[in-house]
Design a protein around this motif. Sequence first.
Motif, PDB file in Angstrom:
ATOM      1  N   UNK A  81       0.865  -1.137   0.071  1.00 32.51           N
ATOM      2  CA  UNK A  81      -0.136  -0.044   0.212  1.00 32.51           C
ATOM      3  C   UNK A  81       0.903   1.280  -0.137  1.00 32.51           C
ATOM      4  N   UNK A  82       0.320   2.244  -0.660  1.00 34.37           N
ATOM      5  CA  UNK A  82       0.969   3.662  -0.574  1.00 34.37           C
ATOM      6  C   UNK A  82       0.243   4.481   0.320  1.00 34.37           C
ATOM      7  N   UNK A  91       0.724   6.482  -8.637  1.00 30.00           N
ATOM      8  CA  UNK A  91       1.385   5.472  -7.588  1.00 30.00           C
ATOM      9  C   UNK A  91       2.211   4.560  -8.643  1.00 30.00           C
ATOM     10  N   UNK A  92       3.151   4.054  -7.705  1.00 34.01           N
ATOM     11  CA  UNK A  92       4.315   3.187  -8.445  1.00 34.01           C
ATOM     12  C   UNK A  92       3.845   1.822  -8.554  1.00 34.01           C
ATOM     13  N   UNK A  93       3.692   1.338  -9.715  1.00 36.89           N
ATOM     14  CA  UNK A  93       3.260  -0.104  -9.722  1.00 36.89           C
ATOM     15  C   UNK A  93       4.346  -1.060  -9.798  1.00 36.89           C
ATOM     16  N   UNK A  94       4.030  -2.266  -9.133  1.00 35.10           N
ATOM     17  CA  UNK A  94       5.064  -3.288  -8.874  1.00 35.10           C
ATOM     18  C   UNK A  94       5.089  -4.363  -9.934  1.00 35.10           C
ATOM     19  N   UNK A 108      -0.948  -1.950  -9.869  1.00 32.75           N
ATOM     20  CA  UNK A 108      -0.750  -0.984  -8.870  1.00 32.75           C
ATOM     21  C   UNK A 108      -0.921  -1.274  -7.341  1.00 32.75           C
ATOM     22  N   UNK A 109      -0.397  -0.430  -6.785  1.00 37.74           N
ATOM     23  CA  UNK A 109      -0.659  -0.530  -5.232  1.00 37.74           C
ATOM     24  C   UNK A 109      -2.130  -0.217  -4.595  1.00 37.74           C
ATOM     25  N   UNK A 110      -2.567  -0.637  -3.679  1.00 36.46           N
ATOM     26  CA  UNK A 110      -3.489   0.024  -2.877  1.00 36.46           C
ATOM     27  C   UNK A 110      -3.166   1.262  -2.112  1.00 36.46           C
ATOM     28  N   UNK A 111      -4.043   1.768  -1.339  1.00 31.64           N
ATOM     29  CA  UNK A 111      -3.604   3.050  -0.537  1.00 31.64           C
ATOM     30  C   UNK A 111      -4.088   2.547   0.887  1.00 31.64           C
ATOM     31  N   UNK A 112      -3.185   2.912   1.956  1.00 31.50           N
ATOM     32  CA  UNK A 112      -3.388   2.679   3.146  1.00 31.50           C
ATOM     33  C   UNK A 112      -3.397   4.083   3.944  1.00 31.50           C
ATOM     34  N   UNK A 113      -4.021   3.912   5.515  1.00 32.83           N
ATOM     35  CA  UNK A 113      -3.964   4.955   6.318  1.00 32.83           C
ATOM     36  C   UNK A 113      -3.466   4.701   7.616  1.00 32.83           C
TER      37      UNK A 113
END
Lengths: 301, 301
Positions: A81-82, A91-94, A108-113
């Motif tokens: 996650x970003x 976002x930077x894909x893997x 593509x990454x997901x997003x975290x908090x």
Amino acid sequence: MYADWIAADWGTSNLRLWAIGPEGQVMVERSSADGMGKLTPEGFEPVLVALAGDLLEPGRVTQVLICGMAGARQGWVEAPYTATPCPPASLSPVPVKTRDPRLSVRILPGVCQTDPADVMRGEETQIAGFLAMEPDFDGTLCLPGTHTKWVRVAQGQIRHFRTAMTGEMFALLSTQSVLRHSVHGEAFSDPAFADALEQALSAPDGLLLDLFSIRPSSLLNDTPAEVARARLSGLLIGSELAATRDYWRSMPVVIIGDAGLSARYGAALTRAGASARVSDHPALALNGLIAAHAHLSEDMT
Amino acid sequence: MYADWIAADWGTSNLRLWAIGPEGQVMVERSSADGMGKLTPEGFEPVLVALAGDLLEPGRVTQVLICGMAGARQGWVEAPYTATPCPPASLSPVPVKTRDPRLSVRILPGVCQTDPADVMRGEETQIAGFLAMEPDFDGTLCLPGTHTKWVRVAQGQIRHFRTAMTGEMFALLSTQSVLRHSVHGEAFSDPAFADALEQALSAPDGLLLDLFSIRPSSLLNDTPAEVARARLSGLLIGSELAATRDYWRSMPVVIIGDAGLSARYGAALTRAGASARVSDHPALALNGLIAAHAHLSEDMT
């Protein structure tokens, strides 16, 4: 005709992909029921080649850009996650190792908090698609579904967000709990929804009692199933709106998602006093993948 | 030796019965997994005769007094609810026609409330058993379980009550929802329970967000399953306590039920500032059936 590149939204229960032509046109759209939930890591490449092999030009490497649960820990390759705040279209894909030499796959990454802990995977790409159409949007995006996302967006960034398990709760209670005997069928009473919504908005702490009460109402008063079903939905969405006031009270809200559910959330938000509209932009996941792909191409030049 | 009469608690998932001897002693206790949930109306008598036929004296009619879900609409014979306020030990049972001439079967009704709509079936007999031991009790009885009952009792009567679907919610969320990946196992962190309880008591309207948050906490922070499981329980019970304050804030509470769950509710109520104790009276359903039987015998003399 071969694809210039391929965009894919690979979720838990299915895969959708689009072959993009050299002028950016969508040449082909295809889907498969082989979602992440059914696959082991070795299973992803064969599914992709079976669905899209004929779109890959022999002797050339075709980029495939994927969003969604394929990047989860239990997916193809984990795309970590970003953290918020972040711009969802860059976002930077893997990269993913593949055996087929025609493929160059990235997820593509997901997003975290961090605080409060929260995650999204897939929704960030729909948000990127929305921001491609309305780059200056400053407000909240509401993405209703199994796990409804409330996302504060400003200056092209996801600032913070919260997730409510309203949809999953509705599904479990209406099919697995004692309430299933009372809420069967698909009919839905709008007045009963409005009543329950207002009850939950004004006294959200009664949820566990008010939900149960649906059952004795039908036992004692023969409450019709369409009223009971709308009551269940209204109590849950009302409780969700009570918990997310900071996201809708003093800023515009745009709802993104399935048309029926979006309309229901739109009605609920309007009744609660919010300024809400349902997005009319089509194909947000695809447009988010296109925006992410364009950003990657810029990076390479 | 034959039974003078038979007491039976016939619930959704099993049947327990006790043969009572001529001096009122419990001669035999038996149980069966043939609960109401597995039976059609024709199925009850054969189950009863198979379990208790050897206790029935040939040539004599033996009274059988039943409480619980056997009296539900989908049970053996419907025993309509008695409305609150009512004395739980003197409800009028409904006679059931049987083929076996040795049987005289009656089913005790449940208790209902009109506003807000609520029902109980079986708990009223446990309450009668409790009142047989503490006839002057003036306060709240809490019966935790799948559907936790909060019952205001005074002067030997059930005055009013509410039901929370806390237990069923815990079962569904911990086994069927996305949270199941985070809360597996039986280990349970008491400090995490206390934290979640206080969070839910102070901000109960956040339930649908706070529940989901258990999942990203374990994804992002590797929260141990025993913490996640205790958090799920604490959020649900805290939300329930926030909704039932009128039942515990200014009167004594006695908790009746399964020892582990009763201890958990006792700890939660004490932490919330209530004056609560766990009942130490054994066999409340049996004692409630005995009290109801005694009342019926008085009526006949």
